[in-house]
Design a protein around this motif. Structure first.
Motif, PDB file in Angstrom:
ATOM      1  N   GLY A  62       0.783  -1.229   0.000  1.00 13.50           N
ATOM      2  CA  GLY A  62       0.000   0.000   0.000  1.00 13.50           C
ATOM      3  C   GLY A  62       0.810   1.271   0.000  1.00 13.50           C
ATOM      4  N   SER A  63       2.133   1.180   0.016  1.00 18.59           N
ATOM      5  CA  SER A  63       2.991   2.357  -0.104  1.00 18.59           C
ATOM      6  C   SER A  63       4.345   1.899  -0.642  1.00 18.59           C
ATOM      7  CB  SER A  63       3.175   3.057   1.244  1.00 18.59           C
ATOM      8  OG  SER A  63       4.151   2.394   2.032  1.00 18.59           O
ATOM      9  N   MET A  64       5.217   2.862  -0.937  1.00 16.03           N
ATOM     10  CA  MET A  64       6.572   2.536  -1.363  1.00 16.03           C
ATOM     11  C   MET A  64       7.500   2.363  -0.167  1.00 16.03           C
ATOM     12  SD  MET A  64       6.838   2.054  -4.570  1.00 16.03           S
ATOM     13  CE  MET A  64       8.617   1.979  -4.607  1.00 16.03           C
ATOM     14  N   SER A  65       6.925   2.432   1.048  1.00 18.46           N
ATOM     15  CA  SER A  65       7.703   2.298   2.272  1.00 18.46           C
ATOM     16  C   SER A  65       8.839   3.321   2.271  1.00 18.46           C
ATOM     17  CB  SER A  65       8.195   0.860   2.431  1.00 18.46           C
ATOM     18  OG  SER A  65       8.645   0.620   3.738  1.00 18.46           O
ATOM     19  N   TYR A  66      10.062   2.913   2.591  1.00 15.63           N
ATOM     20  CA  TYR A  66      11.179   3.862   2.662  1.00 15.63           C
ATOM     21  C   TYR A  66      11.914   4.024   1.327  1.00 15.63           C
ATOM     22  CZ  TYR A  66      10.573   3.574   7.723  1.00 15.63           C
ATOM     23  OH  TYR A  66      10.061   3.640   8.993  1.00 15.63           O
ATOM     24  N   ASN A  67      11.460   3.335   0.285  1.00 18.33           N
ATOM     25  CA  ASN A  67      12.083   3.488  -1.028  1.00 18.33           C
ATOM     26  C   ASN A  67      11.995   4.927  -1.514  1.00 18.33           C
ATOM     27  OD1 ASN A  67      12.946   0.947  -2.489  1.00 18.33           O
ATOM     28  ND2 ASN A  67      10.918   0.284  -1.804  1.00 18.33           N
ATOM     29  N   TRP A  68      13.008   5.358  -2.263  1.00 14.13           N
ATOM     30  CA  TRP A  68      12.781   6.569  -3.046  1.00 14.13           C
ATOM     31  C   TRP A  68      11.820   6.231  -4.172  1.00 14.13           C
ATOM     32  CZ3 TRP A  68      18.607   5.979  -3.390  1.00 14.13           C
ATOM     33  CH2 TRP A  68      19.005   5.147  -4.439  1.00 14.13           C
ATOM     34  N   ARG A  69      11.099   7.235  -4.645  1.00 13.13           N
ATOM     35  CA  ARG A  69      10.123   7.006  -5.709  1.00 13.13           C
ATOM     36  C   ARG A  69      10.745   7.198  -7.090  1.00 13.13           C
ATOM     37  NH1 ARG A  69       6.062   4.036  -7.516  1.00 13.13           N
ATOM     38  NH2 ARG A  69       4.260   5.168  -8.301  1.00 13.13           N
ATOM     39  N   LYS A  70      11.449   8.290  -7.273  1.00  7.14           N
ATOM     40  CA  LYS A  70      12.096   8.580  -8.561  1.00  7.14           C
ATOM     41  C   LYS A  70      13.409   9.285  -8.268  1.00  7.14           C
ATOM     42  CE  LYS A  70      11.245   8.332 -13.115  1.00  7.14           C
ATOM     43  NZ  LYS A  70      10.253   9.184 -13.771  1.00  7.14           N
ATOM     44  N   ILE A  71      14.435   8.992  -9.047  1.00  5.78           N
ATOM     45  CA  ILE A  71      15.747   9.559  -8.782  1.00  5.78           C
ATOM     46  C   ILE A  71      16.533   9.697 -10.082  1.00  5.78           C
ATOM     47  CG2 ILE A  71      16.903   7.339  -8.340  1.00  5.78           C
ATOM     48  CD1 ILE A  71      18.257   8.828  -5.890  1.00  5.78           C
ATOM     49  N   TYR A  72      17.355  10.759 -10.172  1.00  3.57           N
ATOM     50  CA  TYR A  72      18.190  11.014 -11.345  1.00  3.57           C
ATOM     51  C   TYR A  72      19.584  11.451 -10.914  1.00  3.57           C
ATOM     52  CZ  TYR A  72      14.095  11.083 -14.431  1.00  3.57           C
ATOM     53  OH  TYR A  72      12.970  10.750 -15.137  1.00  3.57           O
ATOM     54  N   TRP A  73      20.562  11.086 -11.710  1.00  3.96           N
ATOM     55  CA  TRP A  73      21.915  11.582 -11.520  1.00  3.96           C
ATOM     56  C   TRP A  73      21.987  13.015 -12.047  1.00  3.96           C
ATOM     57  CZ3 TRP A  73      25.914  10.737  -8.703  1.00  3.96           C
ATOM     58  CH2 TRP A  73      27.170  11.262  -9.050  1.00  3.96           C
ATOM     59  N   TYR A  74      22.613  13.913 -11.258  1.00  6.93           N
ATOM     60  CA  TYR A  74      22.756  15.323 -11.625  1.00  6.93           C
ATOM     61  C   TYR A  74      24.243  15.631 -11.708  1.00  6.93           C
ATOM     62  CZ  TYR A  74      22.100  20.403 -11.532  1.00  6.93           C
ATOM     63  OH  TYR A  74      22.107  21.745 -11.841  1.00  6.93           O
ATOM     64  N   GLU A  75      24.760  15.626 -12.931  1.00  5.53           N
ATOM     65  CA  GLU A  75      26.203  15.697 -13.161  1.00  5.53           C
ATOM     66  C   GLU A  75      26.860  16.987 -12.676  1.00  5.53           C
ATOM     67  OE1 GLU A  75      29.365  14.452 -16.659  1.00  5.53           O
ATOM     68  OE2 GLU A  75      27.209  14.323 -17.014  1.00  5.53           O
ATOM     69  N   PRO A  76      26.215  18.172 -12.782  1.00  9.44           N
ATOM     70  CA  PRO A  76      26.890  19.388 -12.319  1.00  9.44           C
ATOM     71  C   PRO A  76      27.335  19.341 -10.861  1.00  9.44           C
ATOM     72  CG  PRO A  76      25.015  19.977 -13.686  1.00  9.44           C
ATOM     73  CD  PRO A  76      24.935  18.491 -13.461  1.00  9.44           C
ATOM     74  N   GLU A  77      26.650  18.575 -10.026  1.00 10.33           N
ATOM     75  CA  GLU A  77      27.017  18.471  -8.615  1.00 10.33           C
ATOM     76  C   GLU A  77      27.560  17.095  -8.238  1.00 10.33           C
ATOM     77  OE1 GLU A  77      23.775  19.640  -6.092  1.00 10.33           O
ATOM     78  OE2 GLU A  77      23.531  21.591  -7.066  1.00 10.33           O
ATOM     79  N   ASN A  78      27.583  16.183  -9.203  1.00  7.86           N
ATOM     80  CA  ASN A  78      28.002  14.797  -8.941  1.00  7.86           C
ATOM     81  C   ASN A  78      27.233  14.186  -7.767  1.00  7.86           C
ATOM     82  OD1 ASN A  78      29.905  14.328 -11.018  1.00  7.86           O
ATOM     83  ND2 ASN A  78      31.435  15.527  -9.903  1.00  7.86           N
ATOM     84  N   VAL A  79      25.923  14.384  -7.778  1.00  5.90           N
ATOM     85  CA  VAL A  79      25.014  13.801  -6.794  1.00  5.90           C
ATOM     86  C   VAL A  79      23.751  13.350  -7.521  1.00  5.90           C
ATOM     87  CG1 VAL A  79      25.859  15.255  -4.894  1.00  5.90           C
ATOM     88  CG2 VAL A  79      23.862  15.989  -6.231  1.00  5.90           C
ATOM     89  N   ALA A  80      22.912  12.616  -6.822  1.00  2.66           N
ATOM     90  CA  ALA A  80      21.602  12.240  -7.356  1.00  2.66           C
ATOM     91  C   ALA A  80      20.533  13.039  -6.631  1.00  2.66           C
ATOM     92  CB  ALA A  80      21.360  10.754  -7.184  1.00  2.66           C
ATOM     93  N   TYR A  81      19.507  13.459  -7.370  1.00  2.00           N
ATOM     94  CA  TYR A  81      18.342  14.107  -6.786  1.00  2.00           C
ATOM     95  C   TYR A  81      17.154  13.165  -6.924  1.00  2.00           C
ATOM     96  CZ  TYR A  81      20.360  18.716  -5.985  1.00  2.00           C
ATOM     97  OH  TYR A  81      21.097  19.768  -5.490  1.00  2.00           O
ATOM     98  N   GLY A  82      16.475  12.922  -5.808  1.00  2.00           N
ATOM     99  CA  GLY A  82      15.332  12.021  -5.820  1.00  2.00           C
ATOM    100  C   GLY A  82      14.194  12.563  -4.987  1.00  2.00           C
ATOM    101  N   VAL A  83      13.049  11.916  -5.102  1.00  2.00           N
ATOM    102  CA  VAL A  83      11.887  12.292  -4.315  1.00  2.00           C
ATOM    103  C   VAL A  83      11.374  11.052  -3.590  1.00  2.00           C
ATOM    104  CG1 VAL A  83      10.204  11.926  -6.190  1.00  2.00           C
ATOM    105  CG2 VAL A  83       9.670  13.524  -4.338  1.00  2.00           C
ATOM    106  N   HIS A  84      11.037  11.225  -2.310  1.00  2.00           N
ATOM    107  CA  HIS A  84      10.346  10.171  -1.576  1.00  2.00           C
ATOM    108  C   HIS A  84       8.865  10.363  -1.840  1.00  2.00           C
ATOM    109  CE1 HIS A  84       8.306   8.371   1.955  1.00  2.00           C
ATOM    110  NE2 HIS A  84       9.144   7.390   1.669  1.00  2.00           N
ATOM    111  N   GLY A  85       8.231   9.339  -2.389  1.00  2.00           N
ATOM    112  CA  GLY A  85       6.897   9.503  -2.933  1.00  2.00           C
ATOM    113  C   GLY A  85       5.815   9.915  -1.967  1.00  2.00           C
ATOM    114  N   ASN A  86       5.683   9.210  -0.865  1.00  2.00           N
ATOM    115  CA  ASN A  86       4.554   9.460   0.017  1.00  2.00           C
ATOM    116  C   ASN A  86       4.649  10.826   0.696  1.00  2.00           C
ATOM    117  OD1 ASN A  86       2.832   7.468   2.562  1.00  2.00           O
ATOM    118  ND2 ASN A  86       2.048   8.681   0.873  1.00  2.00           N
TER     119      ASN A  86
END
Length: 430
Positions: free
Chosen positions: A259-283
Motif C-alpha cells: 500500500g505504499s513505497m515504504s522507505y524506497n525513493w520514488r524517482k531519482i536522477y543523476w545530476y552531473e553538475p554536482e556529482n550527486v543524485a536528486y530524488g523524491v520520496h513519494g509518500n
C-alpha cells in the motif's frame, strides 16, 4: 528563475485509438527527432501494450506497434506484453526500453504473475529488454527476463552500454551487457519482493535506479530504506554502509506491508553538475540529495503542491507520483497531487489500502524546482476544458518547446481510459 503564472492550465486530451487503455507508469519520453514516444497499457491477455508517437509539429498521434505482435508472441499464443513501466533511453539512434506483464491472476487476494494461462494461451514468457530504431522503425528484442517475470524498473548506462532492470513480482536484479550480448541475473534485491507474503517476506520493489556517471556504479533502494550499489564485475550488489532512507520526515512504515513505497525513493536522477543524485520520496514528497561518495542523504525541499504543503498531509496516491523529471537546465518538473476541499473541509481518502493506488481523489498540479537557484514554484492546477481533471498520473515528458506531456485518465465516449494529454507550460509562460 523567472516568476511564472500560478492560475493553472487547461490540458488538451488526445485519443490515440486504444479504447481499452489502462494506467501507464513512466513510459513516455521525448526523442532527438522532437517527437514524444509513449505506451498505453493493456490488461488483456491477448492484447499487447500499444506503442505510439506524438508529433508536436503536426499535433497528431501515430500508432507504431502492438508490443506482443511485433515480438512474435501474439501469434505464438503467449500472455501479452501488456505494459512498459520504464522510460525510453536514446542511444546511437535507438530507443531502449523494457516490457512488463499487464494481465494478472488473483492469488491470495492480490494481483500476481499468472500461474494458470487462459485456455489456448501459454504463460507469460518474461519481459524484454528491447529497442526501437528511430530511422528504420525496427523493434528488436535483446534479452528476456528470467523466471517469466516482467521488467518493472530499468535504467541505462549509455557510456558503458549496460541495461539494468528489476523484475516483477519477486525482484531479480538483471544486467544486460549490450556489447557482449550477455544477460546476468544477480539474484533477488529484497526478500521475495512483491511476490512474497504480506507481513513476512513481502517487500515493495524500487521503481527507479540511477548510475553514477563517474564510475558506472548502479544504485537502488529497498523497502527497509537501505541503499545498494552494483558495479559490473561484482558478484552481487553491496549495501552502502553508513547511510539510509529511514528519515523521520519521510514517515514511518511497516516495510513488510503493501500500500505504499515504504522507505524506497520514488524517482531519482543523476545530476552531473554536482556529482550527486536528486530524488523524491513519494509518500512524503520530500526532494533529497544523495551523494554516493560522501555516503550522505540531505533533505532539500518538500516539493508537493502548495495546497499540500499548507495542509501538512501526505498525498492521496500512497505510492507517490512518478511524474518527476530533470530538465537540461537543472529544473525538476513534478506532476503531483493537491487536496480537494468541499465546504472548507479537506476531502479525506481511506486511511490505508491493501495495494498501492489512490486512497482518494485529488487535483493535479505542476511543480518545478530549479536546482541552481533553489527556486520552488507551484504553477497551479491542471484541468480539462470541461472542468474535470487528470487522475492516475505517473509519467512525464517535455517537448523541445517546453510543453509538458503525461498519460492520464479521462472520459472518452463515456468510457474512462488513460491516454496522452498536453499541458501548455511553454505557451502559458511566454
Amino acid at each position: 528563475m523567472e516568476k511564472t503564472k500560478t492560475n493553472g492550465f487547461v490540458a488538451k486530451r488526445y485519443y490515440s485509438g486504444f479504447s481499452e487503455a489502462h494506467d501507464t507508469y513512466n513510459a513516455i519520453s521525448k526523442a532527438s527527432d522532437g517527437k514524444i514516444y509513449y505506451i498505453l497499457s493493456s490488461t488483456q491477455h491477448d492484447v499487447g501494450g500499444q506503442f505510439y508517437r506524438y508529433d508536436p509539429q503536426t499535433d497528431q498521434t501515430e500508432f507504431i506497434a502492438d508490443l506482443s505482435d511485433v515480438l512474435g508472441e501474439k501469434e505464438a499464443g503467449y500472455i501479452a506484453q501488456g505494459k512498459s513501466h520504464v522510460e525510453f533511453y536514446e542511444h546511437k539512434g535507438k530507443l531502449f526500453f523494457a516490457t512488463h506483464v499487464g494481465y494478472y491472476e488473483m492469488i491470495a487476494g492480490s494481483e500476481q504473475l499468472p500461474k494458470n494461462a487462459p485456455e489456448g494461451y501459454k504463460l507469460y514468457p518474461g519481459g524484454h529488454f528491447l529497442y526501437y530504431d528511430l530511422e528504420t522503425g525496427e523493434i528488436k528484442s535483446l534479452a528476456i527476463a528470467p523466471h517469466g517475470e516482467g521488467i518493472l524498473t530499468m535504467v541505462m548506462d549509455k557510456e558503458r552500454e549496460h541495461l539494468y532492470g528489476i523484475t516483477w513480482p519477486k525482484g531479480y536484479l538483471i544486467d544486460y551487457d549490450i556489447k557482449q550480448g550477455v544477460l546476468k541475473n544477480l539474484g533477488l534485491v529484497n526478500e521475495q519482493g512483491e511476490g512474497g507474503t504480506i507481513g513476512k517476506d513481502y517487500r515493495v520493489l524500487c521503481r527507479s535506479m540511477f548510475v553514477d556517471a563517474r564510475d558506472g556504479k548502479l544504485y537502488y533502494s529497498t523497502a527497509e530504506g537501505d541503499i545498494f550499489s552494483y558495479l559490473p564485475g561484482d558478484e552481487s550488489p553491496r549495501k552502502v554502509e553508513g547511510v539510509d532512507l529511514r528519515i523521520d520526515y519521510f514517515g514511518s512504515y511497516d516495510f513488510t506491508g503493501a500500500g505504499s513505497m515504504s522507505y524506497n525513493w520514488r524517482k531519482i536522477y543523476w545530476y552531473e553538475p554536482e556529482n550527486v543524485a536528486y530524488g523524491v520520496h513519494g509518500n512524503s514528497g520530500y526532494l533529497f540529495r544523495f551523494d554516493p561518495q560522501a555516503e550522505k542523504v540531505e533533505l532539500v525541499e518538500r516539493i508537493v503542491s502548495e495546497p499540500s504543503r499548507k495542509s501538512g498531509m501526505f498525498d492521496q496516491f500512497s505510492y507517490g507520483y512518478l511524474g518527476f523529471t530533470l530538465g537540461s537546465d537543472g529544473t525538476i518538473y513534478y506532476l503531483t497531487g493537491a487536496p480537494i476541499y468541499k465546504n472548507g473541509q479537506r476531502v479525506k481518502g481511506l486511511d490505508k489500502i491493501a495495494m498501492g493506488a489512490a486512497k482518494g481523489l485529488e487535483y493535479l498540479h505542476l511543480v518545478t524546482y530549479h536546482i541552481p537557484t533553489n527556486k520552488y514554484q507551484d504553477h497551479g492546477p491542471i484541468f480539462y476544458e470541461d472542468g474535470s481533471f487528470p487522475t492516475y498520473v505517473n509519467s512525464i515528458a517535455l517537448d523541445n518547446q517546453g510543453d509538458v506531456y503525461t498519460l492520464a485518465r479521462f472520459l472518452h465516449e463515456e468510457k474512462e481510459i488513460e491516454d496522452l494529454i498536453k499541458i501548455p507550460f511553454a505557451t502559458d509562460n511566454t
